[in-house]
Write an enzyme that holds these catalytic residues in place. Structure first.
Site, mmCIF file in Angstrom:
data_model
loop_
_atom_site.group_PDB
_atom_site.id
_atom_site.type_symbol
_atom_site.label_atom_id
_atom_site.label_comp_id
_atom_site.label_asym_id
_atom_site.label_seq_id
_atom_site.Cartn_x
_atom_site.Cartn_y
_atom_site.Cartn_z
ATOM 1 N N ASP A 149 -8.608 13.286 -18.875
ATOM 2 C CA ASP A 149 -7.515 13.966 -19.566
ATOM 3 C C ASP A 149 -6.370 12.989 -19.761
ATOM 4 O OD1 ASP A 149 -8.382 16.786 -19.850
ATOM 5 O OD2 ASP A 149 -8.500 16.717 -17.657
ATOM 6 N N LYS A 192 6.837 -13.622 2.473
ATOM 7 C CA LYS A 192 8.064 -12.859 2.696
ATOM 8 C C LYS A 192 8.504 -12.292 1.357
ATOM 9 C CE LYS A 192 12.728 -13.349 4.687
ATOM 10 N NZ LYS A 192 13.005 -12.033 4.176
ATOM 11 N N GLU A 251 10.049 -16.336 -1.832
ATOM 12 C CA GLU A 251 11.130 -16.394 -0.863
ATOM 13 C C GLU A 251 10.800 -17.148 0.416
ATOM 14 O OE1 GLU A 251 14.818 -13.567 0.223
ATOM 15 O OE2 GLU A 251 12.917 -12.997 1.054
HETATM 16 MN MN MN Z 1 -9.562 18.537 -17.757
#
Ligand code: MN
Length: 384
Positions: free
Chosen positions: A27, A226, A371
């Site tokens: 859907d 990090k 970092e």
């Molecule tokens: Mn459906």
């Protein structure tokens, strides 16, 4: 996930549910005029411009449905399992309400699987033009040729079939998460190594790191990237989700993309430790965008930003699960447990590590402009 063009203002949402009702279908739901306009697509949506997919217009759904993933019980309309197969930003290239009437909608999708330009074209009686929608519910969903399509074709990999929330396939959801049930049974077999004890928000401090004098390598250590974001502890799973910043503040309602994914994980009593970031096109954390995002508090703004500029929750530790306190286990054992339950794509991501070679990782990190590196003792329990 790569950066999503578009800002939160005017951004719209989409979701694709895989739905095993009378027949398997996908859907496609696009936010138009305050509802999710829906099309049932009998074959999996494709990133290949040569695949034209039949899309049958079906009933609208409320916007909250972007977070839906569940087994619809017997006796209800559409009974059967439904997973969030993909979701993200829907950016129409024309007025989509007008497009519904005219029989053609051009748009872009920025999800975890579907990316770039698509067209929905009405077919059947009346063909194109105003009021063409009468007499037939049949449309075609077509991927347009663009960079994301080329990248998909060049990679030669099918789209993953798992949910972007839970990481479950539709068959796993229907079967009540058999992989996760086995995982819980293994936890229970740990006995007193993982005592039966709930961990409440606010009952502990997140474990902190210290700056090392110099980079090093050691077989007793593992090394993680990090991340430049906000430290966050998540509590929940199996329909529940609560978030806490390190300060103890409660930002649960500010990150619906994270809470919907935590809720969808089929394990109760999870306590996850990690960092939320917004990743740019190169996969680097963009702290400025995250700081802007964290300021939003109006529900409608937050909901749209969650699709247009989704955060990624990089989870690097697992403190509790299924009523068990895992903090006494060695770090490497907690991380191996964690790796097995986090989805392969979506807003939750496993915070991976390498073992031993801290200096080598730091060199790469510096070269990529990231970092830094965090070293952790492999055998260490969690101490807040
Ligand atoms: Mn459906």
């Amino acid at each position: 996930m790569a950066s999503s063009p578009g800002t939160s203002r005017g951004a719209r949402m989409f979701v694709v549910h895989q739905h095993d009702a009378t027949r398997m279908h996908w859907d496609l739901r696009l936010e138009i005029d305050g509802v999710l306009c829906s099309w049932a697509v009998p074959k999996e949506p494709s990133m290949d411009p040569d695949d034209k997919r039949l899309a049958v217009k079906v009933e609208n759904h409320p916007l909250e449905y972007v977070h839906f993933e569940a087994v619809i019980p017997e006796g209800n309309y559409g009974a059967g399992p439904m997973i969030a197969w993909d979701r993200g930003l829907f950016r129409p290239l024309i007025d989509p309400a007008q497009g519904l009437l005219d029989g053609e909608i051009k748009f872009e999708l920025y999800g975890y699987k579907l990316r770039g330009a698509f067209t929905l074209v009405h077919t059947g009686r009346g063909k194109r033009g105003r009021q063409s929608g009468r007499g037939s519910d049949h449309w075609l969903l077509i991927k347009k040729r663009d960079e994301p399509a080329e990248a998909y074709l060049a990679a030669g990999q099918p789209l993953p079939g798992t949910s972007v929330l839970s990481g479950l396939t539709i068959d796993e959801l229907a079967a009540g998460g058999p992989r996760h049930r086995r995982w819980i049974a293994e936890l229970e077999a740990l006995g007193e190594l993982a005592p039966a004890r709930a961990i409440a928000p606010g009952s502990f401090e997140p474990m902190l790191c210290h700056t090392a004098e110099a980079p090093f390598s050691s077989d007793d250590w593992l090394f993680e990237l990090k991340y430049d974001g906000f430290r966050m502890i998540a509590f929940g799973g199996a329909g529940a989700a609560t978030l806490r910043y390190r300060s103890g503040q409660d930002p649960t309602h500010r990150y619906p993309e994270v809470t919907s994914a935590v809720r969808a994980l089929p394990i109760p009593g999870l306590v996850l430790d990690g960092e939320i970031v917004i990743l740019d096109g190169e996969g680097k954390p963009d702290f400025t965008r995250l700081a802007e995002r964290a300021q939003l508090h109006k529900t409608s703004e937050v909901q749209r930003a969650a699709m247009a500029a989704p955060v990624t929750y990089v989870v690097f530790d697992l403190l509790g699960a299924a009523g068990r306190d895992l903090r006494g286990l060695p770090l490497y054992a907690r991380k191996e447990l964690l790796r097995r339950i986090l989805p392969g794509l979506g807003p939750l991501r496993f915070g991976d590590h390498i073992e031993g070679r801290g200096e080598a990782l730091l060199e790469q990190v510096v070269a990529r402009g990231l970092e830094g590196v965090v070293g952790k003792r492999k055998a260490a329990p969690y101490r807040g």
